[in-house]
Scaffold this motif. Structure first.
Motif, PDB file in Angstrom:
ATOM      1  N   TYR A 416     -15.451  33.658  -9.600  1.00  0.00           N
ATOM      2  CA  TYR A 416     -13.937  34.218  -9.778  1.00  0.00           C
ATOM      3  C   TYR A 416     -13.210  33.492  -7.912  1.00  0.00           C
ATOM      4  CZ  TYR A 416      -9.788  36.654  -9.291  1.00  0.00           C
ATOM      5  OH  TYR A 416      -8.070  36.777  -8.887  1.00  0.00           O
ATOM      6  N   VAL A 417     -12.151  32.628  -7.924  1.00  0.00           N
ATOM      7  CA  VAL A 417     -11.118  32.183  -6.563  1.00  0.00           C
ATOM      8  C   VAL A 417     -10.452  33.595  -6.296  1.00  0.00           C
ATOM      9  CG1 VAL A 417     -10.146  30.648  -5.514  1.00  0.00           C
ATOM     10  CG2 VAL A 417     -12.075  30.083  -7.104  1.00  0.00           C
ATOM     11  N   PRO A 418     -10.112  33.878  -5.820  1.00  0.00           N
ATOM     12  CA  PRO A 418      -9.032  35.485  -5.354  1.00  0.00           C
ATOM     13  C   PRO A 418      -7.801  33.729  -4.176  1.00  0.00           C
ATOM     14  CG  PRO A 418     -10.838  35.666  -3.975  1.00  0.00           C
ATOM     15  CD  PRO A 418     -11.568  33.733  -4.505  1.00  0.00           C
ATOM     16  N   GLU A 419      -6.826  34.746  -5.379  1.00  0.00           N
ATOM     17  CA  GLU A 419      -5.321  34.447  -4.940  1.00  0.00           C
ATOM     18  C   GLU A 419      -5.018  34.940  -3.067  1.00  0.00           C
ATOM     19  OE1 GLU A 419      -2.942  34.639  -7.905  1.00  0.00           O
ATOM     20  OE2 GLU A 419      -3.438  34.049  -9.282  1.00  0.00           O
ATOM     21  N   LEU A 420      -5.296  35.704  -3.243  1.00  0.00           N
ATOM     22  CA  LEU A 420      -4.948  36.495  -1.734  1.00  0.00           C
ATOM     23  C   LEU A 420      -5.096  36.790  -0.829  1.00  0.00           C
ATOM     24  CD1 LEU A 420      -3.036  39.234  -3.883  1.00  0.00           C
ATOM     25  CD2 LEU A 420      -2.180  36.976  -3.392  1.00  0.00           C
ATOM     26  N   LEU A 421      -7.720  36.554  -1.203  1.00  0.00           N
ATOM     27  CA  LEU A 421      -8.168  36.855   0.191  1.00  0.00           C
ATOM     28  C   LEU A 421      -8.201  35.923   0.902  1.00  0.00           C
ATOM     29  CD1 LEU A 421     -10.869  38.883  -1.913  1.00  0.00           C
ATOM     30  CD2 LEU A 421      -9.284  40.228  -0.918  1.00  0.00           C
ATOM     31  N   GLU A 422      -8.700  35.655   2.380  1.00  0.00           N
ATOM     32  CA  GLU A 422      -8.545  34.690   3.243  1.00  0.00           C
ATOM     33  C   GLU A 422     -10.708  34.214   3.590  1.00  0.00           C
ATOM     34  OE1 GLU A 422      -8.211  31.863   5.549  1.00  0.00           O
ATOM     35  OE2 GLU A 422      -6.351  32.947   4.443  1.00  0.00           O
ATOM     36  N   ARG A 423     -10.057  33.170   2.764  1.00  0.00           N
ATOM     37  CA  ARG A 423     -11.976  32.915   2.425  1.00  0.00           C
ATOM     38  C   ARG A 423     -11.913  31.126   3.836  1.00  0.00           C
ATOM     39  NH1 ARG A 423     -13.852  34.369  -3.064  1.00  0.00           N
ATOM     40  NH2 ARG A 423     -14.423  36.741  -2.603  1.00  0.00           N
ATOM     41  N   ASN A 424     -11.074  30.751   4.457  1.00  0.00           N
ATOM     42  CA  ASN A 424     -11.632  29.943   5.347  1.00  0.00           C
ATOM     43  C   ASN A 424     -12.853  30.275   6.449  1.00  0.00           C
ATOM     44  OD1 ASN A 424      -9.232  27.788   4.241  1.00  0.00           O
ATOM     45  ND2 ASN A 424      -7.804  29.645   4.442  1.00  0.00           N
ATOM     46  N   SER A 425     -12.530  28.986   6.708  1.00  0.00           N
ATOM     47  CA  SER A 425     -12.988  28.873   8.345  1.00  0.00           C
ATOM     48  C   SER A 425     -12.476  30.046   9.614  1.00  0.00           C
ATOM     49  CB  SER A 425     -13.676  28.172   8.698  1.00  0.00           C
ATOM     50  OG  SER A 425     -12.973  27.053   9.015  1.00  0.00           O
ATOM     51  N   TYR A 426     -12.919  30.198  10.689  1.00  0.00           N
ATOM     52  CA  TYR A 426     -12.269  30.465  10.984  1.00  0.00           C
ATOM     53  C   TYR A 426     -11.659  30.316  12.071  1.00  0.00           C
ATOM     54  CZ  TYR A 426     -11.175  33.428  15.258  1.00  0.00           C
ATOM     55  OH  TYR A 426     -10.262  34.240  16.889  1.00  0.00           O
TER      56      TYR A 426
END
Length: 481
Positions: A416-426
């Motif tokens: 599942y790929v969330p639409e709102l959560l932040e999952r990029n690198s720092y």
């Protein structure tokens, strides 16, 4: 491998049922309605007419369960959004009757307006797990006598999904049916399509509201689905143990089931509940407590015990602002219900014990629902997921990024790929301007509000609806005077 959760064993469900029957037979339920009492007496209940109390037998409950449909399709103005209950997944719905809203422009709390319901309907239309729209706030800028009717009708204009609300008086009913007929074309289609349903709250402990009840008894003639919704507060309007409060709420739900089946056997009943606990320091009703999830989850088990569709209050919080407390409480009051398999979780989009609407929170809660659903969906161990040949090809010390199955899997719903959560690198996060979940939700709301209505009504239908509303406002306000 699918994750499942059961709050009550089959034996425990039978115990709660037996205790609920004892309450109905020996304590009774107050029905301040001559029509209801007459129906109940004819159906076999013992009536204390002076106290307006009906003593309902187990045989009456059994007969009501035999006539109540075990499934129902909640129709939508756009048939693509029809929702069958019981459902293979837990859908999410808005809660209703909040008094306040967080202004989308200023972020400040204020009294609710009709515009808030319209904006919420536009957001609700865009999220895939959302199926049943209940206008989330009362709309303080509307006349009290026609407030619910106007809010529900405004929702039907903007949102093409199923709409739900309360019908509190007999005077409202002809105008509601007039609106539905304008949309669907005839009374027969109103009965068949079922694009509208009602919430019917009992009054804990063990009471019904007479005017509210009479309106909903009349509504059964149109075969409108009714969500029976007991709301005892453990320790105040319910006894001070989770178990006994659960039994009391269950008895209230059964009492509503019986009277509506007597009025019109076959009336679709959704066995709902919003049982909660109270703050021992001040007696305030709490929705974000862990015990709330236990009660609503167990009540969902009772609905399955009776083979009835179910809606449970969930995704709730007592937090006064958007933030960590809201997310924590909404997760603990959502995940147990989704794992337990309730058909619909009612409560997204509101904070402060369902008193205050936030458009951003609607999307955040939808994300929570999706994550909970993903946990429940579990791990697929079907033959197609056995990638032994990939393991053999890569061997010790390799990696699987170049495997065709990897690319295929990453594009599937297994991840599942969330639409709102932040999952990029720092570093990527810094370059993007440090976005967070709330900012992402706000941006998406802005885009939705700026867009056109997806499935508008025809101009002729809108004109007919507006004529019904104008008459309703004039007549209902006149009758109030």
């Amino acid at each position: 491998m699918k994750l499942t959760n059961s709050f009550l064993s089959q034996e425990e469900r039978q115990i709660i049922h037996n205790d609920s029957i004892k309450i109905l037979e020996e304590v009774g339920v107050k029905f301040p309605s001559e029509k209801a009492l007459a129906l109940l007496e004819k159906g076999g209940a013992r009536i204390d007419w002076d106290k307006q109390i009906a003593y309902i037998s187990e045989a009456m409950v059994k007969k009501a369960l035999e006539t109540a449909p075990q499934s129902v399709v909640l129709g939508a103005r756009n048939p693509e959004y029809d929702f069958k209950m019981p459902s293979s997944y837990s859908a999410c719905t808005l809660d209703g009757c909040g008094a306040f809203a967080l202004d989308f422009e200023t972020g400040k709390k204020r009294g609710s307006l009709l515009k808030d319901n319209i904006d919420a309907a536009k957001v609700f239309e865009e999220i895939d797990l959302a199926t049943i729209y209940w206008p989330p706030v009362s709309g303080g800028d509307l006349p009290r006598e026609s407030r619910s009717l106007i809010a529900a009708t405004a929702a039907m204009k903007v949102c093409s999904k199923h709409v739900q609300d309360e019908v509190k008086t007999l005077a409202e009913l002809p105008y509601l049916i007039g609106v539905l007929k304008a949309i669907l074309g005839s009374e027969e289609e109103v009965k068949r399509r079922k694009i509208y349903s009602v919430i019917y709250c009992t009054i804990a402990p063990l009471c019904h509201d007479g005017e509210f009840l009479d309106a909903n008894l009349e509504l059964t003639n149109y075969e409108v689905p009714i969500v029976v919704y007991p709301m005892p507060g453990c320790g105040t309007t319910g006894p001070a143990s989770l178990y006994s409060s659960l039994a009391l709420g269950n008895a209230e739900g059964l009492s509503a089931l019986v009277v509506f089946q007597l009025a019109n056997p076959g009336t679709p009943i959704i066995f709902g509940n919003a049982q909660g606990v109270v703050n021992p320091r001040n007696g305030n009703f709490l929705e974000g407590a862990a015990e709330m999830g236990l009660l609503t989850g167990a009540a969902g088990d009772m609905a399955r015990f009776y083979n009835l569709p179910n809606m449970s209050a969930g995704c709730l919080t007592d937090a006064k602002e958007l933030g960590m407390q809201a997310v924590i409480e909404k997760v603990i009051t959502t995940l147990p219900l989704v794992l337990g398999g309730v058909d619909a979780v009612q409560g997204i989009g509101l904070i402060e014990t369902s008193m205050t609407l936030s458009l951003e929170q609607i999307l955040i809660d939808h994300e929570i629902m999706h994550l909970c659903k993903r946990i429940k969906d579990g791990v697929d161990i079907s033959p197609g997921k056995k990638y032994f040949e990939d393991i053999k090809a890569v061997g010790p010390g390799g990696h699987f990024l170049k495997q065709k199955n990897t690319r295929k899997a990453f594009r599937s719903d297994e991840f599942y790929v969330p639409e709102l959560l932040e999952r990029n690198s720092y570093d990527e996060w810094l370059d993007l301007g440090k976005p967070n979940m709330l900012q992402n939700a706000r941006q998406k709301v802005e885009e939705i509000l700026a867009s056109e209505i997806k499935h508008p009504l025809s101009l002729n239908t809108e004109k007919e609806i507006n004529e019904v509303l104008e008459e309703a406002k004039a007549k209902l306000e006149e009758s109030e005077e």
